[in-house]
Design an enzyme around this catalytic site. Structure first.
Site, PDB file in Angstrom:
ATOM      1  N   GLU A  19     -11.058  -9.848  19.209  1.00  0.00           N
ATOM      2  CA  GLU A  19      -9.774  -9.263  19.557  1.00  0.00           C
ATOM      3  C   GLU A  19      -9.015  -8.971  18.274  1.00  0.00           C
ATOM      4  O   GLU A  19      -8.762  -9.884  17.473  1.00  0.00           O
ATOM      5  CB  GLU A  19      -8.940 -10.207  20.430  1.00  0.00           C
ATOM      6  N   ASN A  25       1.557   4.699  18.497  1.00  0.00           N
ATOM      7  CA  ASN A  25       1.506   5.465  17.247  1.00  0.00           C
ATOM      8  C   ASN A  25       0.176   5.326  16.526  1.00  0.00           C
ATOM      9  O   ASN A  25      -0.161   6.168  15.708  1.00  0.00           O
ATOM     10  CB  ASN A  25       2.584   4.973  16.275  1.00  0.00           C
ATOM     11  N   VAL A  28      -2.834   4.949  17.942  1.00  0.00           N
ATOM     12  CA  VAL A  28      -3.999   5.303  18.745  1.00  0.00           C
ATOM     13  C   VAL A  28      -4.888   6.305  18.001  1.00  0.00           C
ATOM     14  O   VAL A  28      -6.114   6.179  17.979  1.00  0.00           O
ATOM     15  CB  VAL A  28      -3.537   5.843  20.120  1.00  0.00           C
TER      16      VAL A  28
HETATM   17  N1  ACO Z   1      -1.644   8.420  14.032  1.00  0.00           N
HETATM   18  C1  ACO Z   1      -2.664   9.302  13.959  1.00  0.00           C
HETATM   19  N2  ACO Z   1      -3.568   9.319  12.980  1.00  0.00           N
HETATM   20  C2  ACO Z   1      -3.425   8.407  12.008  1.00  0.00           C
HETATM   21  C3  ACO Z   1      -2.394   7.453  11.997  1.00  0.00           C
HETATM   22  C4  ACO Z   1      -1.483   7.493  13.064  1.00  0.00           C
HETATM   23  N3  ACO Z   1      -0.466   6.647  13.124  1.00  0.00           N
HETATM   24  N4  ACO Z   1      -2.521   6.701  10.891  1.00  0.00           N
HETATM   25  C5  ACO Z   1      -3.596   7.154  10.237  1.00  0.00           C
HETATM   26  N5  ACO Z   1      -4.124   8.182  10.926  1.00  0.00           N
HETATM   27  C6  ACO Z   1      -5.299   8.963  10.596  1.00  0.00           C
HETATM   28  C7  ACO Z   1      -5.213   9.540   9.193  1.00  0.00           C
HETATM   29  O1  ACO Z   1      -4.578  10.796   9.193  1.00  0.00           O
HETATM   30  C8  ACO Z   1      -6.673   9.625   8.836  1.00  0.00           C
HETATM   31  O2  ACO Z   1      -7.252  10.775   9.391  1.00  0.00           O
HETATM   32  P1  ACO Z   1      -8.253  11.674   8.511  1.00  0.00           P
HETATM   33  O3  ACO Z   1      -9.406  10.765   8.194  1.00  0.00           O
HETATM   34  O4  ACO Z   1      -8.597  12.803   9.419  1.00  0.00           O
HETATM   35  O5  ACO Z   1      -7.490  12.066   7.294  1.00  0.00           O
HETATM   36  C9  ACO Z   1      -7.286   8.427   9.558  1.00  0.00           C
HETATM   37  O6  ACO Z   1      -6.395   8.087  10.607  1.00  0.00           O
HETATM   38  C10 ACO Z   1      -7.430   7.220   8.676  1.00  0.00           C
HETATM   39  O7  ACO Z   1      -6.354   7.135   7.779  1.00  0.00           O
HETATM   40  P2  ACO Z   1      -6.256   5.997   6.722  1.00  0.00           P
HETATM   41  O8  ACO Z   1      -5.591   6.515   5.479  1.00  0.00           O
HETATM   42  O9  ACO Z   1      -7.579   5.359   6.547  1.00  0.00           O
HETATM   43  O10 ACO Z   1      -5.292   4.993   7.487  1.00  0.00           O
HETATM   44  P3  ACO Z   1      -4.158   4.062   6.857  1.00  0.00           P
HETATM   45  O11 ACO Z   1      -4.628   3.469   5.575  1.00  0.00           O
HETATM   46  O12 ACO Z   1      -2.867   4.747   6.847  1.00  0.00           O
HETATM   47  O13 ACO Z   1      -4.115   2.906   7.957  1.00  0.00           O
HETATM   48  C11 ACO Z   1      -2.744   2.230   9.841  1.00  0.00           C
HETATM   49  C12 ACO Z   1      -3.798   3.226   9.304  1.00  0.00           C
HETATM   50  C13 ACO Z   1      -3.298   0.831   9.738  1.00  0.00           C
HETATM   51  C14 ACO Z   1      -2.476   2.582  11.306  1.00  0.00           C
HETATM   52  C15 ACO Z   1      -1.475   2.368   8.962  1.00  0.00           C
HETATM   53  O14 ACO Z   1      -1.004   3.670   8.998  1.00  0.00           O
HETATM   54  C16 ACO Z   1      -0.358   1.424   9.344  1.00  0.00           C
HETATM   55  O15 ACO Z   1      -0.280   0.312   8.847  1.00  0.00           O
HETATM   56  N6  ACO Z   1       0.577   1.848  10.238  1.00  0.00           N
HETATM   57  C17 ACO Z   1       1.728   1.058  10.628  1.00  0.00           C
HETATM   58  C18 ACO Z   1       1.340  -0.163  11.428  1.00  0.00           C
HETATM   59  C19 ACO Z   1       0.533   0.156  12.672  1.00  0.00           C
HETATM   60  O16 ACO Z   1       0.839   1.054  13.426  1.00  0.00           O
HETATM   61  N7  ACO Z   1      -0.525  -0.627  12.858  1.00  0.00           N
HETATM   62  C20 ACO Z   1      -1.392  -0.580  14.003  1.00  0.00           C
HETATM   63  C21 ACO Z   1      -0.708  -1.179  15.168  1.00  0.00           C
HETATM   64  S1  ACO Z   1      -1.824  -1.630  16.455  1.00  0.00           S
HETATM   65  C22 ACO Z   1      -2.349  -3.189  16.053  1.00  0.00           C
HETATM   66  O17 ACO Z   1      -1.941  -3.776  15.083  1.00  0.00           O
HETATM   67  C23 ACO Z   1      -3.367  -3.823  16.940  1.00  0.00           C
END
Ligand code: ACO
Length: 162
Positions: free
Chosen positions: A73, A116, A118
């Protein structure tokens, strides 16, 4: 840059990293109660995969392996604000998958993903396989419940908890 996967084992350096990760989660997941984040990150049955750069935590994923049922999980997943969308989240998830497969022997993950995030989960090639209703903790009710197979090249889909 390095990737580590560890639980709360009492080693000083690991504790410093886990506290750094807890602070990133608290900032990036404002809807999550802070006490709940601390409890799970420090809980010995949870593990955290972390990205470490110059001895600082950039982000991580905390998960609980259920070894006999072969699933994990994902409790929290975040990258620090100024390092997002640089590919760290993708690399982190790849390390998690590898560790979960090779060390824990898991085949599936489930998580309650923030709406956000997903898009991020779908891009990680994770496949939703079933849906579960009810009995989710109160503060998670508005989140989406997903289960993911650790399989590549499959089509991703998702369903809401009703
Ligand atoms: N929505 C849609 N696409 C996204 C998002 C998003 N919020 N964030 C990243 N992506 C996409 C990127 O555009 C990228 O696409 P690409 O490969 O086509 O360019 C791909 O996902 C991977 O991007 P990374 O740079 O590897 O992702 P990043 O290092 O930004 O990590 C994360 C993603 C963890 C969601 C980060 O943006 C973050 O910390 N966000 C805020 C906290 C959050 O929302 N965490 C998840 C909550 S759910 C949970 O914790 C169970």
């Amino acid at each position: 840059l390095k990737f580590v996967c560890l639980a709360n084992d009492g080693i000083d350096e690991h504790m410093v990293w886990l506290i750094g990760l807890k602070n990133i989660f608290a900032r990036q997941l404002p809807n999550m109660p802070k006490e709940y984040i601390v409890r799970l990150v420090m809980d010995r049955s949870h593990k955290s995969v972390m990205v470490i750069r110059r001895n600082q935590v950039v982000g991580g994923i905390t998960y609980r392996p259920y070894v006999s049922q072969k699933f994990g999980e994902i409790a929290f997943c975040a990258i620090t604000a100024d390092e997002q969308v640089k590919g760290y989240g993708t690399r982190l998830m790849n390390h998690l998958k590898q560790h979960a497969r090779d060390v824990d022997g898991l085949t599936h993950f489930l998580t309650y993903a923030d709406n956000n995030a997903v898009g991020y989960f779908i891009k990680q090639d994770l496949v939703a396989v079933w849906r579960i209703n009810g009995s989710v903790a109160m503060f998670r009710q508005q989140w989406m419940l997903r289960t993911f197979a650790l399989r590549r090249n499959s089509q991703a889909e998702s369903k809401n908890v009703s």
